[in-house]
Design a protein around this motif. Structure first.
Motif, PDB file in Angstrom:
ATOM      1  N   MET A   1       0.856  -1.205   0.000  1.00 54.36           N
ATOM      2  CA  MET A   1       0.000   0.000   0.000  1.00 54.36           C
ATOM      3  C   MET A   1       0.886   1.248   0.000  1.00 54.36           C
ATOM      4  N   ASN A   2       0.646   2.121  -0.939  1.00 54.66           N
ATOM      5  CA  ASN A   2       1.492   3.307  -1.108  1.00 54.66           C
ATOM      6  C   ASN A   2       0.837   4.527  -0.466  1.00 54.66           C
ATOM      7  N   TRP A   3       0.636   4.435   0.854  1.00 54.74           N
ATOM      8  CA  TRP A   3       0.031   5.557   1.580  1.00 54.74           C
ATOM      9  C   TRP A   3       0.907   5.861   2.781  1.00 54.74           C
ATOM     10  N   HIS A   4       1.160   7.108   3.016  1.00 54.77           N
ATOM     11  CA  HIS A   4       2.194   7.493   3.981  1.00 54.77           C
ATOM     12  C   HIS A   4       1.721   8.738   4.712  1.00 54.77           C
ATOM     13  N   TRP A   5       2.385   9.022   5.840  1.00 53.12           N
ATOM     14  CA  TRP A   5       1.996  10.209   6.615  1.00 53.12           C
ATOM     15  C   TRP A   5       2.172  11.494   5.803  1.00 53.12           C
ATOM     16  N   ILE A   6       3.092  11.468   4.828  1.00 49.70           N
ATOM     17  CA  ILE A   6       3.278  12.656   3.978  1.00 49.70           C
ATOM     18  C   ILE A   6       1.992  12.989   3.224  1.00 49.70           C
ATOM     19  N   ASN A   7       1.268  11.946   2.812  1.00 51.85           N
ATOM     20  CA  ASN A   7      -0.009  12.188   2.122  1.00 51.85           C
ATOM     21  C   ASN A   7      -1.014  12.881   3.043  1.00 51.85           C
ATOM     22  N   TRP A   8      -1.002  12.503   4.323  1.00 50.19           N
ATOM     23  CA  TRP A   8      -1.892  13.165   5.282  1.00 50.19           C
ATOM     24  C   TRP A   8      -1.490  14.634   5.457  1.00 50.19           C
ATOM     25  N   VAL A   9      -0.188  14.901   5.418  1.00 49.97           N
ATOM     26  CA  VAL A   9       0.282  16.292   5.528  1.00 49.97           C
ATOM     27  C   VAL A   9      -0.235  17.108   4.353  1.00 49.97           C
ATOM     28  N   VAL A  10      -0.154  16.530   3.150  1.00 47.82           N
ATOM     29  CA  VAL A  10      -0.654  17.223   1.948  1.00 47.82           C
ATOM     30  C   VAL A  10      -2.145  17.525   2.085  1.00 47.82           C
ATOM     31  N   LEU A  11      -2.919  16.530   2.540  1.00 50.23           N
ATOM     32  CA  LEU A  11      -4.359  16.732   2.727  1.00 50.23           C
ATOM     33  C   LEU A  11      -4.635  17.818   3.765  1.00 50.23           C
ATOM     34  N   CYS A  12      -3.904  17.778   4.881  1.00 49.20           N
ATOM     35  CA  CYS A  12      -4.116  18.774   5.941  1.00 49.20           C
ATOM     36  C   CYS A  12      -3.801  20.184   5.455  1.00 49.20           C
ATOM     37  N   LEU A  13      -2.719  20.330   4.698  1.00 51.30           N
ATOM     38  CA  LEU A  13      -2.366  21.643   4.158  1.00 51.30           C
ATOM     39  C   LEU A  13      -3.454  22.162   3.228  1.00 51.30           C
ATOM     40  N   TYR A  14      -4.014  21.259   2.421  1.00 51.64           N
ATOM     41  CA  TYR A  14      -5.100  21.657   1.524  1.00 51.64           C
ATOM     42  C   TYR A  14      -6.316  22.134   2.330  1.00 51.64           C
ATOM     43  N   PHE A  15      -6.711  21.345   3.333  1.00 46.51           N
ATOM     44  CA  PHE A  15      -7.890  21.703   4.130  1.00 46.51           C
ATOM     45  C   PHE A  15      -7.676  23.009   4.894  1.00 46.51           C
ATOM     46  N   LEU A  16      -6.492  23.195   5.444  1.00 46.14           N
ATOM     47  CA  LEU A  16      -6.191  24.447   6.159  1.00 46.14           C
ATOM     48  C   LEU A  16      -6.234  25.639   5.205  1.00 46.14           C
ATOM     49  N   GLY A  17      -5.803  25.414   3.969  1.00 48.55           N
ATOM     50  CA  GLY A  17      -5.822  26.484   2.969  1.00 48.55           C
ATOM     51  C   GLY A  17      -7.230  26.986   2.670  1.00 48.55           C
ATOM     52  N   VAL A  18      -8.181  26.054   2.508  1.00 49.83           N
ATOM     53  CA  VAL A  18      -9.541  26.496   2.188  1.00 49.83           C
ATOM     54  C   VAL A  18     -10.208  27.166   3.388  1.00 49.83           C
ATOM     55  N   VAL A  19      -9.855  26.717   4.614  1.00 52.44           N
ATOM     56  CA  VAL A  19     -10.396  27.385   5.806  1.00 52.44           C
ATOM     57  C   VAL A  19      -9.843  28.805   5.904  1.00 52.44           C
ATOM     58  N   TYR A  20      -8.571  28.976   5.592  1.00 57.39           N
ATOM     59  CA  TYR A  20      -7.973  30.316   5.621  1.00 57.39           C
ATOM     60  C   TYR A  20      -8.695  31.263   4.667  1.00 57.39           C
ATOM     61  N   ILE A  21      -9.114  30.748   3.527  1.00 58.30           N
ATOM     62  CA  ILE A  21      -9.859  31.575   2.568  1.00 58.30           C
ATOM     63  C   ILE A  21     -11.135  32.111   3.207  1.00 58.30           C
ATOM     64  N   GLY A  22     -11.848  31.235   3.941  1.00 52.96           N
ATOM     65  CA  GLY A  22     -13.062  31.674   4.624  1.00 52.96           C
ATOM     66  C   GLY A  22     -12.791  32.750   5.647  1.00 52.96           C
ATOM     67  N   VAL A  23     -11.730  32.561   6.425  1.00 53.85           N
ATOM     68  CA  VAL A  23     -11.365  33.555   7.442  1.00 53.85           C
ATOM     69  C   VAL A  23     -11.006  34.887   6.787  1.00 53.85           C
ATOM     70  N   TYR A  24     -10.242  34.823   5.698  1.00 53.40           N
ATOM     71  CA  TYR A  24      -9.794  36.045   5.020  1.00 53.40           C
ATOM     72  C   TYR A  24     -10.979  36.845   4.474  1.00 53.40           C
ATOM     73  N   PHE A  25     -11.901  36.176   3.789  1.00 55.32           N
ATOM     74  CA  PHE A  25     -13.003  36.900   3.154  1.00 55.32           C
ATOM     75  C   PHE A  25     -14.131  37.255   4.130  1.00 55.32           C
ATOM     76  N   SER A  26     -14.100  36.663   5.338  1.00 53.05           N
ATOM     77  CA  SER A  26     -15.112  37.032   6.330  1.00 53.05           C
ATOM     78  C   SER A  26     -14.999  38.505   6.712  1.00 53.05           C
ATOM     79  N   LYS A  27     -13.791  39.061   6.574  1.00 53.23           N
ATOM     80  CA  LYS A  27     -13.577  40.467   6.924  1.00 53.23           C
ATOM     81  C   LYS A  27     -14.212  41.414   5.917  1.00 53.23           C
TER      82      LYS A  27
END
Length: 509
Positions: A1-27
């Motif tokens: 199985m080719n799944w690693h903690w690095i893949n989880w890091v990539v997913l987390c960075l993506y999810f944090l990015g879209v949340v940041y967009i919400g915070v930014y435009f809320s202003k």
């Protein structure tokens, strides 16, 4: 199985990015106009990406390549018909909706016909999209479970749903549209990664397209015959056009985008920019499906227990290089989140503008903004809980009944808009005649959840190619309404002045 903690890091960075967009435009959300239309300050290219991402759900991203893998390229050509609809919308419906000054598409139905049509249109949209959000969260998770059994599906769905609600409720339409643009880039990058890996598996000296042709994975004999009632080029072209009428004319999630740019020309531009994106869809759908077939032909066999919608996620998890597989899984969730966030904001707009505001006559703008944000949270939580319910116990008959009944209203409501916009002599009575007849036809054709078969044992469902069902249902609203208009009298002048296509052509924005 080719799944690693690095893949989880990539997913987390993506999810944090879209949340940041919400915070930014809320202003920037200082009024309900900011929240619902971004006060027309969104660039055309961003709106173009948002329209594209809204229409491209995670279901399409997973299911169409699976269809190409199994049956060849024909289903991958469906976006060609949507291109025709995009051109029609740019020249006709964008100027029309910009000029009539409505917050929701269904507000037009009240102005043109009566209040009841606004409620029917809005409520059906709300109910359908609550179910749609749940399905868009549920089905990709099912596919990922098959590919990655160790993941907790309930936790994964809850996180994705929660994050969608956070950035949508905080940032409003501006956060939704900008996140859609970023998600478009992510999902296209993921798609091309799949294509590259799949085609690189072909041995040197072997022509990949010859292999596809020999295995009937390109076009079958008769594909280009002039036959509108089957899986032919012409049937797919017409069907793609007809099936997108509701989305581009009567569905709030896309119609709302027409008012997010600064003027009509920018709104038109956003649709014209959709055309190369739709052409890209053809490339990625056909490319991903073909790449999967080539990979599992030359590199290794696909396990017998993996089929259908699980093929693409399985390939991503097991065969895409480390780190990049996290990006492609992020692309699958990007396709889901773009649909979910658009639905959340549009549903909140409909609830606030079509239901709450007409009742609460003295509602302030700040109050309207607060209610819209609460509605995003409530709808998001309800849909996420429904998705979790599906995961825990399966869809069940109740889901099938509910989805079928709400989904049946799409064609008749699209017909209503066409009647109102193009048939000047039609009044509310004529519109009701067509609307009721089209619902009856839709029920007869669709046999929703098998209800007709249960209550009428002699019933036989008519055989109509799926892509042409929209033509029959929409036509059964438009034609009877036109005929009835000769017997129901002329509409009041205020019901047609600047409310039909003919009367708005010379009107400035």
């Amino acid at each position: 199985m080719n799944w690693h903690w690095i893949n989880w890091v990539v997913l987390c960075l993506y999810f944090l990015g879209v949340v940041y967009i919400g915070v930014y435009f809320s202003k920037k959300n200082n009024s309900s106009e900011d929240y619902f239309t971004a006060s027309g300050r969104i660039p055309a290219w961003v709106t173009a990406c948002s329209i594209y991402a809204t229409a491209l759900s995670s279901l399409s991203f997973i299911a169409i390549p699976a269809s190409v893998y199994k049956s060849g390229w024909i289903m991958g050509l469906a976006p060609l018909g949507i291109i025709l609809m995009v051109l029609w919308s740019a020249y006709v419906f964008v100027p029309f909706f910009r000029k009539i000054k409505v917050t929701t598409a269904y507000e037009y139905l009240e102005k043109r016909f009566d209040r009841s049509f606004r409620l029917v249109g809005s409520l059906s949209f709300i109910l359908f999209h609550i179910i749609r959000i749940a399905v868009v969260l549920y089905l990709p998770t099912l596919a990922l479970i098959a590919a990655l059994p160790g993941v907790n599906p309930i936790l994964l769905t809850a996180i994705v749903g929660f994050l969608c609600v956070v950035y949508t409720s905080m940032g409003g339409i501006e956060a939704v549209v900008w996140s859609d643009a970023i998600q478009t880039i992510v999902l296209l990058a993921g798609a091309f990664m799949i294509i590259i890996v799949g085609f690189m598996s072909v041995p040197d000296g072997v022509n990949a397209f010859e292999v596809l042709q020999e295995n009937n994975k390109i076009f079958h004999p008769g594909t280009f015959d002039f036959n509108l009632a089957g899986k032919t080029f012409w049937g797919i072209l017409l069907g793609g056009f007809l099936n997108s009428i509701y989305s581009y004319v009567a569905s709030q999630d896309i119609v709302q985008r027409y008012n997010t740019t600064k003027n009509i020309e920018e709104a038109k531009k956003s649709l014209f920019l959709n055309i190369p994106l739709l052409c890209t869809s053809i490339v990625i759908f056909i490319g991903m499906g073909s790449a999967l077939f080539l990979y599992f032909t030359f590199h290794r066999e696909l396990p017998a227990n993996i089929d259908g919608n699980a093929i693409l996620p399985y390939f991503v998890v097991h065969d895409i290089p480390l780190g990049l597989s996290g990006l492609v899984i992020a692309a699958i969730f990007a396709a889901a989140q773009s649909t979910v966030s658009s639905s959340l904001n549009s549903v909140a707009t409909c609830i606030t503008s079509d239901i709450v505001k007409p009742i609460m006559k003295n509602l302030t703008d700040k109050g309207e903004l607060k209610i819209a944000k609460y509605c995003s949270w409530i709808v998001g939580i309800v849909s996420s809980l429904l998705a979790l319910r599906f995961i825990s116990v399966g869809q069940g008959d109740m889901f099938l009944y509910f989805q079928a009944i709400t989904g049946l209203l799409g064609g008749p409501i699209a017909g209503l808009f066409l009647v109102g916009i193009f048939i000047k002599r039609a009044n509310a009575k004529a519109a009701w005649v067509g609307f009721i007849i089209s619902i009856i036809v839709a029920v007869y054709i669709g046999n929703p959840a098998g209800l007709l078969s249960k209550f009428f044992p002699a019933y036989e469902q008519p055989h109509i190619f799926e892509f042409l069902i929209s033509l029959v249902i929409i036509g059964s609203c438009v034609v009877p309404s036109y005929i009835a208009s000769f017997f129901t009298g002329e509409p009041l002048p205020k019901k047609i002045e600047h409310l039909t296509y003919e009367s708005t052509k010379l009107l400035s924005e």
